[in-house]
Design a protein around this motif. Sequence first.
Motif, PDB file in Angstrom:
ATOM      1  N   SER A  76       0.515  -5.147   5.185  1.00  0.00           N
ATOM      2  CA  SER A  76      -0.289  -4.781   6.342  1.00  0.00           C
ATOM      3  C   SER A  76      -0.782  -3.347   6.302  1.00  0.00           C
ATOM      4  O   SER A  76      -1.659  -2.963   7.068  1.00  0.00           O
ATOM      5  CB  SER A  76       0.533  -4.971   7.624  1.00  0.00           C
ATOM      6  OG  SER A  76       1.639  -4.064   7.620  1.00  0.00           O
ATOM      7  N   GLY A  77      -0.210  -2.538   5.428  1.00  0.00           N
ATOM      8  CA  GLY A  77      -0.546  -1.123   5.405  1.00  0.00           C
ATOM      9  C   GLY A  77       0.214  -0.314   6.430  1.00  0.00           C
ATOM     10  O   GLY A  77      -0.055   0.874   6.626  1.00  0.00           O
ATOM     11  N   SER A  78       1.191  -0.925   7.082  1.00  0.00           N
ATOM     12  CA  SER A  78       1.970  -0.242   8.118  1.00  0.00           C
ATOM     13  C   SER A  78       3.453  -0.412   7.836  1.00  0.00           C
ATOM     14  O   SER A  78       3.930  -1.536   7.671  1.00  0.00           O
ATOM     15  CB  SER A  78       1.651  -0.831   9.496  1.00  0.00           C
ATOM     16  OG  SER A  78       2.619  -0.460  10.461  1.00  0.00           O
ATOM     17  N   LEU A  79       4.184   0.697   7.804  1.00  0.00           N
ATOM     18  CA  LEU A  79       5.628   0.616   7.588  1.00  0.00           C
ATOM     19  C   LEU A  79       6.297  -0.101   8.744  1.00  0.00           C
ATOM     20  O   LEU A  79       7.223  -0.902   8.541  1.00  0.00           O
ATOM     21  CB  LEU A  79       6.217   2.025   7.427  1.00  0.00           C
ATOM     22  CG  LEU A  79       7.744   2.107   7.267  1.00  0.00           C
ATOM     23  CD1 LEU A  79       8.201   1.340   6.044  1.00  0.00           C
ATOM     24  CD2 LEU A  79       8.192   3.558   7.184  1.00  0.00           C
ATOM     25  N   GLU A  80       5.846   0.144   9.969  1.00  0.00           N
ATOM     26  CA  GLU A  80       6.467  -0.490  11.130  1.00  0.00           C
ATOM     27  C   GLU A  80       6.307  -2.012  11.072  1.00  0.00           C
ATOM     28  O   GLU A  80       7.244  -2.758  11.332  1.00  0.00           O
ATOM     29  CB  GLU A  80       5.858   0.068  12.425  1.00  0.00           C
ATOM     30  CG  GLU A  80       6.286   1.495  12.753  1.00  0.00           C
ATOM     31  CD  GLU A  80       5.663   2.545  11.851  1.00  0.00           C
ATOM     32  OE1 GLU A  80       4.626   2.235  11.193  1.00  0.00           O
ATOM     33  OE2 GLU A  80       6.204   3.665  11.762  1.00  0.00           O
TER      34      GLU A  80
END
Length: 355
Positions: A57-61
Amino acid sequence: MPTREEVRRAPKVLLHDHLDGGLRPQTIIELAAEVGHELPAAGAEALGAWFTQSADSGSLERYLETFDHTVAVMQTADALTRVARECVEDLVADGIVYAEVRYAPEQHVEAGLSLDEVVAAVQAGFEAGVAAADGRIVVRQLLTAMRHQARSMEIAELAVAWRDRGVAGFDIAGAEAGFPPTRHLDAFEYLQRENSHFTIHAGEGFGLPSIWEAIQWCGADRLGHGVRIIDDIRVADDGSVRLGPLAAYVRDKRIPLELCPASNVQTGAVASIAQHPIGLLTQLRFRVTVNTDNRLMSGTSMTAEMFDLVEAFDYSLSDLRWFTLNAMKSAFLPFDQRLEIIDRVIKPGYDALLG
């Protein structure tokens, strides 16, 4: 350039791998059925694809949200032992000869297990896997505390209590932004007083301040990821390179970087494998190591990680040996045991491949 099969056969060392990020999809399905946990996809192939796509997703969270499903099925001693045993089996098949596998014991107590029982169950699985492999691999635990929780001292004490029974050290993990490692300074000071090893997730989802705090305030032996150290390195138009004070310190002190290329692309830390800072960091001779992070979420293995680097940077078997020796030198294992694995396993293994 080595072939993929040669890379698979090469002895490899893994320092950064999450137990709850490496389950087999079929195992998740079977364990979920036992506890009544609803999964987002049916069938092993579809479930494996869901994990990889959700993590991409491109998001660590967002990446971290996928762990809700793996942790949910790892709440009993039997489940933990099975997952740990299968982990060892998968690492052996991938040519890994030494591994430190991390997880957060505090996330596996929802069904009533104590922290000690969690560690014991994982250790039983590791020992069963190692025994079945006839000693071809050494696997040790890293106990992780979650940086957004307040149990780091408790987990640090647990790591010290188990250090002669299969636990190599301590780690903190979780979303970096808003949760600096200095929130857990008491735990790190305790570990230093106890002469215990620890690594810190830093420089992945947050930048240089995270790395600086992990090293200069907390005293980390290694940096979990550490990829954003590249922000303290400047390359001029003429090709000359200047290291900032933090990057120079990390290189001069030989602080190991637990780099995880595929995961870094997924979480948006870097744009692509070809653009990964590992290329420049290797040229500058930082203490670079190659790791998988989460084999399920990234759909990866050590063979895949290293072969991707071969294709992106034209690395040879000699380069892969350098990464492997870096990792073994940086392992949380007594010096004589590290040396034995280097001399009796890693060097002969690469010598045979190099002919």
